[in-house]
Scaffold this motif. Structure first.
Motif, PDB file in Angstrom:
ATOM      1  N   ASP A   2      35.341  39.253  92.493  1.00 47.51           N
ATOM      2  CA  ASP A   2      36.436  39.973  93.071  1.00 47.51           C
ATOM      3  C   ASP A   2      37.552  38.530  92.746  1.00 47.51           C
ATOM      4  O   ASP A   2      37.313  37.712  93.269  1.00 47.51           O
ATOM      5  CB  ASP A   2      36.396  40.082  94.665  1.00 47.51           C
ATOM      6  CG  ASP A   2      37.672  40.864  94.961  1.00 47.51           C
ATOM      7  OD1 ASP A   2      38.294  41.701  94.114  1.00 47.51           O
ATOM      8  OD2 ASP A   2      37.808  40.750  96.139  1.00 47.51           O
ATOM      9  N   PRO A   3      38.801  39.198  92.122  1.00 47.21           N
ATOM     10  CA  PRO A   3      39.664  38.149  91.888  1.00 47.21           C
ATOM     11  C   PRO A   3      40.456  37.563  93.139  1.00 47.21           C
ATOM     12  O   PRO A   3      40.580  36.369  93.140  1.00 47.21           O
ATOM     13  CB  PRO A   3      40.579  38.707  90.907  1.00 47.21           C
ATOM     14  CG  PRO A   3      39.813  39.993  90.530  1.00 47.21           C
ATOM     15  CD  PRO A   3      38.919  40.316  91.449  1.00 47.21           C
ATOM     16  N   ILE A   4      40.395  38.204  94.272  1.00 48.49           N
ATOM     17  CA  ILE A   4      40.886  37.614  95.408  1.00 48.49           C
ATOM     18  C   ILE A   4      39.995  36.804  95.812  1.00 48.49           C
ATOM     19  O   ILE A   4      40.451  35.840  96.412  1.00 48.49           O
ATOM     20  CB  ILE A   4      41.162  38.991  96.212  1.00 48.49           C
ATOM     21  CG1 ILE A   4      42.314  39.856  95.705  1.00 48.49           C
ATOM     22  CG2 ILE A   4      41.719  38.575  97.752  1.00 48.49           C
ATOM     23  CD1 ILE A   4      42.466  41.193  96.533  1.00 48.49           C
ATOM     24  N   LEU A   5      38.745  36.800  95.722  1.00 49.36           N
ATOM     25  CA  LEU A   5      37.880  35.884  96.357  1.00 49.36           C
ATOM     26  C   LEU A   5      37.730  34.681  95.714  1.00 49.36           C
ATOM     27  O   LEU A   5      37.899  33.543  96.176  1.00 49.36           O
ATOM     28  CB  LEU A   5      36.376  36.508  96.231  1.00 49.36           C
ATOM     29  CG  LEU A   5      35.270  35.589  96.759  1.00 49.36           C
ATOM     30  CD1 LEU A   5      35.417  35.126  98.086  1.00 49.36           C
ATOM     31  CD2 LEU A   5      34.098  36.155  96.534  1.00 49.36           C
ATOM     32  N   GLY A  11      42.306  28.227  96.160  1.00 49.87           N
ATOM     33  CA  GLY A  11      43.335  27.821  96.821  1.00 49.87           C
ATOM     34  C   GLY A  11      42.702  27.110  98.001  1.00 49.87           C
ATOM     35  O   GLY A  11      43.510  26.042  98.406  1.00 49.87           O
ATOM     36  N   GLY A  12      41.534  27.313  98.502  1.00 48.81           N
ATOM     37  CA  GLY A  12      41.055  26.561  99.527  1.00 48.81           C
ATOM     38  C   GLY A  12      40.758  25.210  99.019  1.00 48.81           C
ATOM     39  O   GLY A  12      41.037  24.117  99.640  1.00 48.81           O
ATOM     40  N   LEU A  42      47.576  30.646  87.972  1.00 48.62           N
ATOM     41  CA  LEU A  42      48.460  31.676  88.940  1.00 48.62           C
ATOM     42  C   LEU A  42      49.633  31.819  88.239  1.00 48.62           C
ATOM     43  O   LEU A  42      49.967  33.040  88.738  1.00 48.62           O
ATOM     44  CB  LEU A  42      48.476  30.677  90.387  1.00 48.62           C
ATOM     45  CG  LEU A  42      47.253  30.528  91.189  1.00 48.62           C
ATOM     46  CD1 LEU A  42      47.586  29.511  92.466  1.00 48.62           C
ATOM     47  CD2 LEU A  42      46.706  31.806  91.750  1.00 48.62           C
ATOM     48  N   LEU A  43      50.427  31.159  87.789  1.00 42.01           N
ATOM     49  CA  LEU A  43      51.339  31.396  86.769  1.00 42.01           C
ATOM     50  C   LEU A  43      51.277  32.638  85.813  1.00 42.01           C
ATOM     51  O   LEU A  43      51.960  33.336  85.830  1.00 42.01           O
ATOM     52  CB  LEU A  43      52.055  30.204  86.148  1.00 42.01           C
ATOM     53  CG  LEU A  43      52.735  29.386  87.251  1.00 42.01           C
ATOM     54  CD1 LEU A  43      53.245  27.998  86.402  1.00 42.01           C
ATOM     55  CD2 LEU A  43      53.852  29.880  87.897  1.00 42.01           C
ATOM     56  N   LEU A  44      50.030  32.394  85.114  1.00 40.67           N
ATOM     57  CA  LEU A  44      49.701  33.534  84.289  1.00 40.67           C
ATOM     58  C   LEU A  44      49.348  34.741  84.785  1.00 40.67           C
ATOM     59  O   LEU A  44      49.644  35.893  84.353  1.00 40.67           O
ATOM     60  CB  LEU A  44      48.261  32.994  83.440  1.00 40.67           C
ATOM     61  CG  LEU A  44      48.916  31.868  82.389  1.00 40.67           C
ATOM     62  CD1 LEU A  44      47.466  31.348  81.642  1.00 40.67           C
ATOM     63  CD2 LEU A  44      49.683  32.412  81.362  1.00 40.67           C
ATOM     64  N   PHE A  45      48.588  34.694  85.970  1.00 37.25           N
ATOM     65  CA  PHE A  45      48.481  36.010  86.684  1.00 37.25           C
ATOM     66  C   PHE A  45      49.731  36.775  87.131  1.00 37.25           C
ATOM     67  O   PHE A  45      49.783  37.744  86.973  1.00 37.25           O
ATOM     68  CB  PHE A  45      47.509  35.384  87.911  1.00 37.25           C
ATOM     69  CG  PHE A  45      47.412  36.735  88.834  1.00 37.25           C
ATOM     70  CD1 PHE A  45      46.368  37.671  88.463  1.00 37.25           C
ATOM     71  CD2 PHE A  45      47.997  36.940  89.986  1.00 37.25           C
ATOM     72  CE1 PHE A  45      46.041  38.753  89.054  1.00 37.25           C
ATOM     73  CE2 PHE A  45      47.451  37.900  90.818  1.00 37.25           C
ATOM     74  CZ  PHE A  45      46.649  39.116  90.438  1.00 37.25           C
TER      75      PHE A  45
END
Length: 88
Positions: A2-5, A11-12, A42-45
């Motif tokens: 999962d991308p959120i995970l 991020g952690g 993250l910028l690319l996302f």
């Protein structure tokens, strides 16, 4: 996965590196480069999310993340221009 995970774990790790820090300079330098690559991803996302309405998709991989992370906004703009003018 999962991308959120994935983004949560990365991020952690960034927060741990920022809060604890690395006492040795080479490790600190590697950590800073790693953080820049994560920020580039993250910028690319974000570009892919907002660029979906303009039919703009830049693949997120190590090379594009490194370019956008190390070069910053000019690198991201260069990737967008390359995608719009040369590839498409």
């Amino acid at each position: 996965m999962d991308p959120i995970l994935v983004f949560s774990v990365l991020g952690g790790l960034v927060l741990v590196l920022l809060l604890v820090g690395a006492p040795i300079k080479p490790i600190r330098w590697i950590g800073q480069v790693f953080i820049r690559i994560i920020v580039g991803a993250l910028l690319l996302f974000l570009v892919n999310v907002f660029g979906a309405s303009f039919d703009l998709h830049i693949p997120i991989n190590f090379i594009t993340s490194s370019i956008s992370g190390i070069l910053g906004l000019p690198g991201l703009a260069a990737l967008v221009i390359i995608k719009m003018m040369i590839v498409s």
